[in-house]
Each structure stands twice: as C-alpha cells, then as structure tokens.
Motif scaffolding. Sequence first.
Motif, PDB file in Angstrom:
ATOM      1  N   ARG A   1      -5.952  -1.612  -5.547  1.00 24.17           N
ATOM      2  CA  ARG A   1      -6.039  -2.279  -4.249  1.00 24.17           C
ATOM      3  C   ARG A   1      -4.698  -2.918  -3.904  1.00 24.17           C
ATOM      4  NH1 ARG A   1     -10.732  -5.684  -4.600  1.00 24.17           N
ATOM      5  NH2 ARG A   1      -9.428  -6.987  -5.904  1.00 24.17           N
ATOM      6  N   ALA A   2      -4.275  -2.751  -2.659  1.00 22.31           N
ATOM      7  CA  ALA A   2      -3.047  -3.395  -2.191  1.00 22.31           C
ATOM      8  C   ALA A   2      -3.216  -4.914  -2.295  1.00 22.31           C
ATOM      9  CB  ALA A   2      -2.755  -2.986  -0.752  1.00 22.31           C
ATOM     10  N   GLY A   3      -2.125  -5.593  -2.516  1.00 19.52           N
ATOM     11  CA  GLY A   3      -2.150  -7.052  -2.629  1.00 19.52           C
ATOM     12  C   GLY A   3      -2.222  -7.490  -4.072  1.00 19.52           C
TER      13      GLY A   3
ATOM     14  N   PRO B   1       0.821  -1.215   0.000  1.00 22.13           N
ATOM     15  CA  PRO B   1       0.000   0.000   0.000  1.00 22.13           C
ATOM     16  C   PRO B   1       0.854   1.262   0.000  1.00 22.13           C
ATOM     17  CG  PRO B   1      -0.029  -1.036   2.170  1.00 22.13           C
ATOM     18  CD  PRO B   1       0.721  -1.959   1.253  1.00 22.13           C
TER      19      PRO B   1
ATOM     20  N   PHE C   1     -11.194   2.310   2.504  1.00 17.20           N
ATOM     21  CA  PHE C   1      -9.772   1.986   2.598  1.00 17.20           C
ATOM     22  C   PHE C   1      -9.120   2.978   3.551  1.00 17.20           C
ATOM     23  CE2 PHE C   1     -11.293   0.433  -1.404  1.00 17.20           C
ATOM     24  CZ  PHE C   1     -10.724  -0.827  -1.515  1.00 17.20           C
ATOM     25  N   GLN C   2      -7.895   2.701   3.963  1.00  9.87           N
ATOM     26  CA  GLN C   2      -7.182   3.603   4.856  1.00  9.87           C
ATOM     27  C   GLN C   2      -6.901   4.931   4.146  1.00  9.87           C
ATOM     28  OE1 GLN C   2      -3.722   1.569   6.367  1.00  9.87           O
ATOM     29  NE2 GLN C   2      -4.947  -0.077   7.237  1.00  9.87           N
TER      30      GLN C   2
ATOM     31  N   GLN D   1      -5.065   0.165   1.069  1.00  8.82           N
ATOM     32  CA  GLN D   1      -5.230  -0.949   1.992  1.00  8.82           C
ATOM     33  C   GLN D   1      -6.628  -0.862   2.587  1.00  8.82           C
ATOM     34  OE1 GLN D   1      -2.783  -3.265   2.749  1.00  8.82           O
ATOM     35  NE2 GLN D   1      -4.251  -4.332   4.002  1.00  8.82           N
TER      36      GLN D   1
END
Length: 165
Positions: free
Chosen positions: A74-76, A40, A139-140, A163
């Motif tokens: 998106r993270a990941g 992220p 999300f954050q 994230q």
Amino acid sequence: MTSILFSRRNLLAAAGLAVVAGATGGAVLTVPARAQGLAPTTTMRGGANNYRPGAPIVDRIGGGGFWMSGTVRRAGDGAPLAGQRIQIWAHTTEGHERDLHSHGATLTDADGVFRLEMPQIVPAFGQPHGHLAYDSGDFQTVFLRPVMRSARDTSLEAHFVLQPA
C-alpha cells in the motif's frame, strides 16, 4: 596500536552524519526506518498492450519453466496487501501476448507476495519483457512492463505500490 584512517570520504561521511544527527536531535540514530510516504507505482508505457480484462486465476500458465514474482504494498505506509489479484501475460515459447492462453492471474499471499509459473518469455519487438496488471478496483489500476536483463533469464520480478481508488 590502532590506526585511524582519515580519508576525504570518511571525513565527509562523518560530517554528514553529525549534521543530520544534530538537526534531528540524534533521532536518526535511534528511530527505525519506516516506509512513511512510500509513493505509488505509476503505469509503465506499453504496460497495457494486449491486456484482456478478467483473465482467470490459474495455478500456472501453459507448461511453465519461468517464474514471474513480486510484491504488492500500500502506498504511504508500505503495508503488504494480501489477496490482491495480479494479472500476468507475455510473449512466450508457447504463444503471443495477445493469445488468451498466454494470460493468467494469481493472488498475493498474506505477505503481499505473488508468484506464477509460465512458459519462458521470449523477445517481442527486440526486448524480452512481461506484462502485469493490478485491476481489481480497491486501488488504482496499474500496468507494468518490466524488461528482462537477458532473454536467458528464467525469472522476472515486478513490484506494485498501490494507491487507494
């Protein structure tokens, strides 16, 4: 006749590829690249300066002439995130970054891309820079403060990897 150039660089590159291919059973040559484990984006120092929650979604900030754009993923897995609200503000030819009329927001499209026209960014504290925020809650929250290479640039990009909250 074909000649083969044996340079130290070519030899090292071939040896490195052979080691990686051997360690992975050759999968390195057959499996497409993936964004697994995409980290992220972290908030940049100074990114939240003069932030104003709830800036309205607009078609353009002021008279335009400068483009702020980027992507949201998106993270990941790196999947593009559609419909995400990105707030943008800056010190421009039409106002300071603290001025309400210097703030606006836009939404990402189906590919996670955003783009918003605004007045030309001018240097503040010696640096031409913009401010961007993701602050919608799914999300954050992330604040970015990208710096332009030159005050004469007419566009600036910033990319978010978010994230889940």
